[in-house]
Design a protein around this motif. Structure first.
Motif, PDB file in Angstrom:
ATOM      1  N   SER A 419       0.834  -1.278  -0.019  1.00 47.45           N
ATOM      2  CA  SER A 419       0.087  -0.055   0.114  1.00 47.45           C
ATOM      3  C   SER A 419       0.971   1.251   0.066  1.00 47.45           C
ATOM      4  N   PRO A 448      -8.406  -3.710  -3.838  1.00 37.79           N
ATOM      5  CA  PRO A 448      -7.513  -2.669  -4.754  1.00 37.79           C
ATOM      6  C   PRO A 448      -8.116  -1.251  -4.340  1.00 37.79           C
ATOM      7  N   ASP A 449      -7.051  -0.451  -4.517  1.00 46.43           N
ATOM      8  CA  ASP A 449      -7.143   1.013  -4.285  1.00 46.43           C
ATOM      9  C   ASP A 449      -6.521   1.812  -5.404  1.00 46.43           C
ATOM     10  N   GLU A 450      -7.386   2.795  -6.049  1.00 49.23           N
ATOM     11  CA  GLU A 450      -6.701   3.330  -7.350  1.00 49.23           C
ATOM     12  C   GLU A 450      -5.558   4.281  -7.061  1.00 49.23           C
ATOM     13  N   GLU A 451      -5.539   4.992  -5.735  1.00 51.81           N
ATOM     14  CA  GLU A 451      -4.346   5.804  -5.523  1.00 51.81           C
ATOM     15  C   GLU A 451      -3.141   5.032  -4.910  1.00 51.81           C
ATOM     16  N   TYR A 452      -3.381   3.886  -3.848  1.00 51.16           N
ATOM     17  CA  TYR A 452      -2.111   3.390  -3.095  1.00 51.16           C
ATOM     18  C   TYR A 452      -1.847   2.008  -3.684  1.00 51.16           C
ATOM     19  N   GLY A 453      -2.606   1.278  -4.941  1.00 50.82           N
ATOM     20  CA  GLY A 453      -2.565   0.137  -5.434  1.00 50.82           C
ATOM     21  C   GLY A 453      -3.310  -0.874  -4.501  1.00 50.82           C
ATOM     22  N   GLN A 454      -3.132  -0.691  -3.152  1.00 48.13           N
ATOM     23  CA  GLN A 454      -3.991  -1.619  -2.390  1.00 48.13           C
ATOM     24  C   GLN A 454      -4.252  -0.892  -0.976  1.00 48.13           C
ATOM     25  N   ARG A 455      -5.317  -1.473  -0.251  1.00 48.14           N
ATOM     26  CA  ARG A 455      -5.591  -0.761   0.989  1.00 48.14           C
ATOM     27  C   ARG A 455      -6.252  -1.878   1.995  1.00 48.14           C
TER      28      ARG A 455
END
Length: 511
Positions: A419, A448-455
């Protein structure tokens, strides 16, 4: 050295006590002829202690002589040939043990089917494993009927096969039957893992050296027999000529009553069962337990201490897997020192913590866990295997080892998320949240997270009457961990989706 260890352990655990010389000769002759698989272990127990109660289940109790008699008759009438596979879709019962040993006596391969499989999964596993027969409890008849191309044997037919079997003495098959245990299947269709047959007394002694199980104990096996740990408990109990107490469905209050009523000195369970014990009111009469041995998933934060505070220092945690059998065992002393430890490797087992290049990492640093022992699985039935390194098997877990040699499991390799460039271990955050007094159950996963890759996403089940705000959950993590460990999503559920062995089925968590 091995002979001293094995002899000393067997003596301490009551396996080398004097007895009827004729029965002792027959006991060791049975092992010599049939080996150390289930068929041999039942025969040695029946030769030494034929009138001892072998199994007490919901419907009946049987002696070792009776259990062997029924298993042998079943072996002579099962509609399978040596080398063919028979699926067993059964809850814990004497019938399931008879079916298991009947199949291996014949030289067929029993495939232990998870009772939580859906009809579609059951059909897929039956096809993947090439089942010739599916033997099932009647409650699964409707599900079994949807599986094509496989002969079905329900409870009535099971009894007919035993009653109609021709009279004859069983002899060892040319090829011993091999038990196939399914992986948990929490992320897809379960794979079949071929279990090895012990080559002597050392595997048994490696376990009972650390977990104080004794000959002729009364052992309640609460873990499902189709699970690796429940199956291992059955192997150990037969070798010890124990009385095995079974219940088809786990109910914590009923099991607690069974422990007292049947004077059990030990229980084989999975962690979620121990957790449910603590949700009951403190009993007026506690069972006189010497050992409660759990395996199958990580112990939630603080569970070990709370359990031992109520029931005494009797909790043992075995870390292992379907493929690796065991890697380490935590004793009560280990768990008092560090409730989240997986303990130390038992005799004959090696643990290594390696970096991505296969080199050992410094003490205390997290790396890939590898294990070596004589009971590593023989590969998947589809021809696949797991990564090996210099004779050691990859467990699929990440972990570290402390200065005293205690193993700590920090999470699954495929659970770790990155993340914002930081490595984050969901299990570490789950353990932290499990310590909140309002929380009854918790799971943390990466999404999945658009900004950090994953959260991280946290899923919590609260105790009855309790409330908790999402921001309070996040603040608790902020106070004890780095900011990138704080779960952005906090979801409250009535219950976590768990399979029959207590593992969280992450694919069923709402996104």
């Amino acid at each position: 050295m091995d002979a001293l260890f094995v002899g000393g352990t067997m003596l301490r655990r009551g396996l080398l006590t004097p007895g009827n010389p004729v029965r002792i000769v027959r006991q060791f002759a049975a092992l010599g002829r049939w080996g150390f698989g289930l068929a041999g272990e039942l025969r040695q127990a029946a030769a030494r202690s034929p009138r001892r109660i072998a199994v007490i289940d919901d419907q009946r109790q049987v002696t070792y002589a009776q259990l062997l008699h029924r298993a042998e008759r079943l072996a002579r009438s099962l509609p399978v040939a040596p080398g063919e596979r028979i699926g067993l879709l059964c809850r814990n019962s004497a019938r399931m043990i008879e079916a298991l040993i009947g199949a291996t006596t014949l030289g067929a391969d029993p495939v232990l089917m998870n009772t939580g499989l859906s009809a579609g999964q059951l059909a897929a596993v039956a096809k993947d494993q090439g089942l010739r027969v599916l033997l099932h409890d009647d409650e699964f008849a409707e599900r079994a009927a949807l599986v094509d191309g496989v002969e079905k044997i329900g409870e009535a037919r099971f009894e007919e096969l035993i009653a109609q079997a021709p009279a004859a003495n069983s002899s060892p098959p040319e090829r011993p039957g091999r038990t196939i245990v399914l992986t948990s299947g929490t992320t897809g269709v379960p794979k079949g893992a071929r279990r090895p047959t012990p080559g002597g007394f050392r595997p048994l002694c490696s376990i009972i050296d650390r977990i104080p199980l004794r000959a002729q104990d009364r052992v309640l096996i609460a873990a499902p027999l189709f699970h690796t740990w429940g199956f291992a408990g059955l192997q150990i109990a037969l070798a010890l000529r124990a009385t095995i107490v079974l219940r088809r469905r786990f109910d914590p209050a009923a099991v607690l009553d069974d422990l007292v009523r049947h004077s059990c000195s030990a229980m084989i369970a999975v962690p979620v069962m121990v957790q449910q014990f603590l949700e009951l009111p403190e009993p007026a009469r506690k069972p006189a337990l010497r050992a409660v041995a759990v395996s199958g998933s990580a112990l939630p934060g603080g569970l070990a201490t709370r359990f031992m505070d109520r029931y005494g220092d009797v909790l043992y945690n075995l870390y292992g897997s379907t493929e690796a059998s065991w890697a380490s065992i935590a004793t009560p002393a280990d768990l008092r020192f560090a409730p989240n430890t997986a303990g130390k490797p038992p005799y004959g087992t090696r643990i290594a913590v390696l970096d991505p290049d296969g080199k050992p990492v410094p003490q205390g640093e997290v790396g890939r866990l590898f294990v070596g022992n004589e009971m590593l699985f023989e590969g998947y039935t589809n021809g696949g295997s797991k990564t090996m390194h210099e004779g050691l098997l990859a467990t699929g877990d990440l972990g570290h080892v402390d200065a005293e040699g205690r193993v700590y499991v920090d999470g699954r390799e495929d659970d770790m998320i990155v993340s914002g460039g930081e490595n984050v271990y969901p299990g570490e955050v789950a353990d932290l949240l499990a310590d909140l007094p309002q929380v009854r159950d918790v799971a943390v996963i990466g999404v999945p997270d658009e900004e950090y890759g994953q959260r991280l996403a946290a899923y919590l089940v609260l105790r009855d009457g309790e409330t908790l705000a999402p921001e309070t959950v996040r603040d608790h993590v902020r106070q004890h961990r780095a900011r990138f460990c704080v779960p952005r999503d906090v979801v409250f559920l009535d219950a976590l989706p768990r399979n029959a062995t207590g593992k969280v089925v992450t694919r069923e968590l709402p996104r």
